[in-house]
Design a protein around this motif. Structure first.
Motif, mmCIF file in Angstrom:
data_model
loop_
_atom_site.group_PDB
_atom_site.id
_atom_site.type_symbol
_atom_site.label_atom_id
_atom_site.label_comp_id
_atom_site.label_asym_id
_atom_site.label_seq_id
_atom_site.Cartn_x
_atom_site.Cartn_y
_atom_site.Cartn_z
ATOM 1 N N GLN A 194 0.824 -1.202 0.000
ATOM 2 C CA GLN A 194 0.000 0.000 0.000
ATOM 3 C C GLN A 194 0.867 1.263 0.000
ATOM 4 O O GLN A 194 1.724 1.423 0.865
ATOM 5 C CB GLN A 194 -0.933 0.012 1.220
ATOM 6 N N GLU A 195 0.630 2.133 -0.985
ATOM 7 C CA GLU A 195 1.341 3.411 -1.001
ATOM 8 C C GLU A 195 0.630 4.403 -0.087
ATOM 9 O O GLU A 195 -0.589 4.343 0.063
ATOM 10 C CB GLU A 195 1.356 3.972 -2.429
ATOM 11 N N VAL B 82 -4.971 10.232 7.903
ATOM 12 C CA VAL B 82 -6.266 10.223 7.227
ATOM 13 C C VAL B 82 -6.334 8.970 6.363
ATOM 14 O O VAL B 82 -5.424 8.705 5.569
ATOM 15 C CB VAL B 82 -6.429 11.482 6.338
ATOM 16 N N LEU B 83 -7.392 8.190 6.536
ATOM 17 C CA LEU B 83 -7.603 6.997 5.716
ATOM 18 C C LEU B 83 -8.618 7.357 4.633
ATOM 19 O O LEU B 83 -9.796 7.512 4.910
ATOM 20 C CB LEU B 83 -8.123 5.841 6.575
ATOM 21 N N GLY B 84 -8.135 7.557 3.407
ATOM 22 C CA GLY B 84 -9.017 7.984 2.318
ATOM 23 C C GLY B 84 -9.883 6.845 1.815
ATOM 24 O O GLY B 84 -9.384 5.796 1.418
ATOM 25 N N LEU B 85 -11.212 7.049 1.854
ATOM 26 C CA LEU B 85 -12.139 6.009 1.405
ATOM 27 C C LEU B 85 -13.007 6.495 0.245
ATOM 28 O O LEU B 85 -14.032 5.905 -0.065
ATOM 29 C CB LEU B 85 -13.015 5.542 2.578
ATOM 30 N N GLY B 86 -12.583 7.600 -0.384
ATOM 31 C CA GLY B 86 -13.295 8.098 -1.562
ATOM 32 C C GLY B 86 -12.896 7.300 -2.807
ATOM 33 O O GLY B 86 -12.188 6.299 -2.735
ATOM 34 N N GLU C 192 -2.157 11.180 -4.065
ATOM 35 C CA GLU C 192 -0.979 10.517 -4.609
ATOM 36 C C GLU C 192 -1.381 9.685 -5.823
ATOM 37 O O GLU C 192 -2.509 9.219 -5.914
ATOM 38 C CB GLU C 192 -0.383 9.564 -3.559
ATOM 39 N N LEU C 193 -0.471 9.515 -6.755
ATOM 40 C CA LEU C 193 -0.737 8.629 -7.885
ATOM 41 C C LEU C 193 -0.527 7.199 -7.413
ATOM 42 O O LEU C 193 0.566 6.645 -7.473
ATOM 43 C CB LEU C 193 0.194 8.952 -9.065
ATOM 44 N N GLY C 194 -1.561 6.636 -6.865
ATOM 45 C CA GLY C 194 -1.469 5.287 -6.322
ATOM 46 C C GLY C 194 -2.868 4.742 -6.132
ATOM 47 O O GLY C 194 -3.842 5.359 -6.544
ATOM 48 N N THR C 195 -2.947 3.596 -5.492
ATOM 49 C CA THR C 195 -4.246 2.957 -5.288
ATOM 50 C C THR C 195 -4.731 3.230 -3.873
ATOM 51 O O THR C 195 -4.012 2.929 -2.909
ATOM 52 C CB THR C 195 -4.100 1.434 -5.496
#
Length: 259
Positions: free
Chosen positions: A12-13, A33-37, A44-47
């Motif tokens: 995970q990035e 912050v855990l992004g769930l959008g 970031e350019l990641g997943t």
């Protein structure tokens, strides 16, 4: 990789924050912050994390659910984020679904928001972002100003709106309509209470901010709304579900009796 409960997420990035402007970062008790959008929202350019979880087939269903506790009683259920499922002990009644209108935030259509017996602030429809990371309900400045007056909230010099705690039981309900379903907020829900020394201060749970939107007027339904309603985020069918959250001391016991 990192772990959330029993789940391990591989490769995970994440982005590290090195500059945090604003008072909230000094005061808040969180580490990140855990992004769930949706992925389009990622800085970031990641997943994003939940996309990684789905890609790695770590959950049975591509959904996650939130229960926000209103209680400080030790035996009551605490807040819960459930990845991959729905916790039936924490809500009652049917789940009502709303299609996502823009895959960025969890954004849906809001048909109306009105103060009991008064005007509708959203006569031609609005858009609403469902966001556990926002504590209040946020709407266009003009609408929120009128709404504050209708609930008897008075402005302070720091932009907060105060309400006389003694008047809470006589304040009007606020009704939000989403996809034909009415969600009622009483003053007990939309007034935030804070202890200042030995006395209680009551704040309005509504805040004005003109958010940029290419479509209809934009609102954010934050924790003031999500504490009353259990929310389910479905990436498989791009929809958000709501059901009445259980806030009794024996939530699980109630669920058993319903079955």
């Amino acid at each position: 990789g990192f772990q959330i409960g029993p789940l391990t997420v591989k490769n995970q990035e994440f982005g590290e924050s090195v500059y945090e402007p604003g008072f909230v970062f000094v005061m808040a008790k969180f580490d990140g912050v855990l992004g769930l959008g949706y992925p389009s929202l990622a800085e970031e350019l990641g997943t994003p994390v939940f996309d990684s979880i789905m890609n790695q087939k770590s959950v049975d269903q591509p959904i996650f659910s939130f229960y926000l506790s209103k209680s400080k009683m030790p035996r009551d259920p605490e807040g819960e984020l459930l990845l991959g499922g729905i916790d039936e002990a924490l809500y009652s009644g049917p789940i009502s679904w709303n299609p996502v209108t823009l895959k960025s935030y969890w954004q849906i259509k809001m048909s109306s928001i009105q103060v009991q017996g008064a005007l509708n602030f959203c006569p031609r429809g609005c858009q609403a972002i469902i966001d556990t990371g926002t504590s209040l309900i946020i709407g266009p400045n003009r609408d929120i100003l009128a709404l504050q007056q209708l609930i008897g909230a008075t402005p302070t010099s720091i932009g907060e709106y105060l309400i006389d705690c003694a008047r809470i039981s006589s304040l009007p309900q606020v009704t939000i309509t989403l996809n034909g379903v009415e969600y009622v907020l009483t003053a007990e829900s939309y007034v935030k209470k804070e202890l200042m020394g030995d006395h209680e201060i009551c704040f309005s749970g509504f805040q004005g901010e003109d958010l940029h939107s290419s479509t209809d007027p934009l609102w954010i339904l934050g924790d003031v709304f999500l504490s009353d309603y259990y929310s389910i985020y479905d990436r498989g069918q791009d929809r958000v579900g709501f059901a009445k959250a259980r806030h009794t001391r024996y939530a699980t016991l109630d669920a058993e009796m319903d079955r």
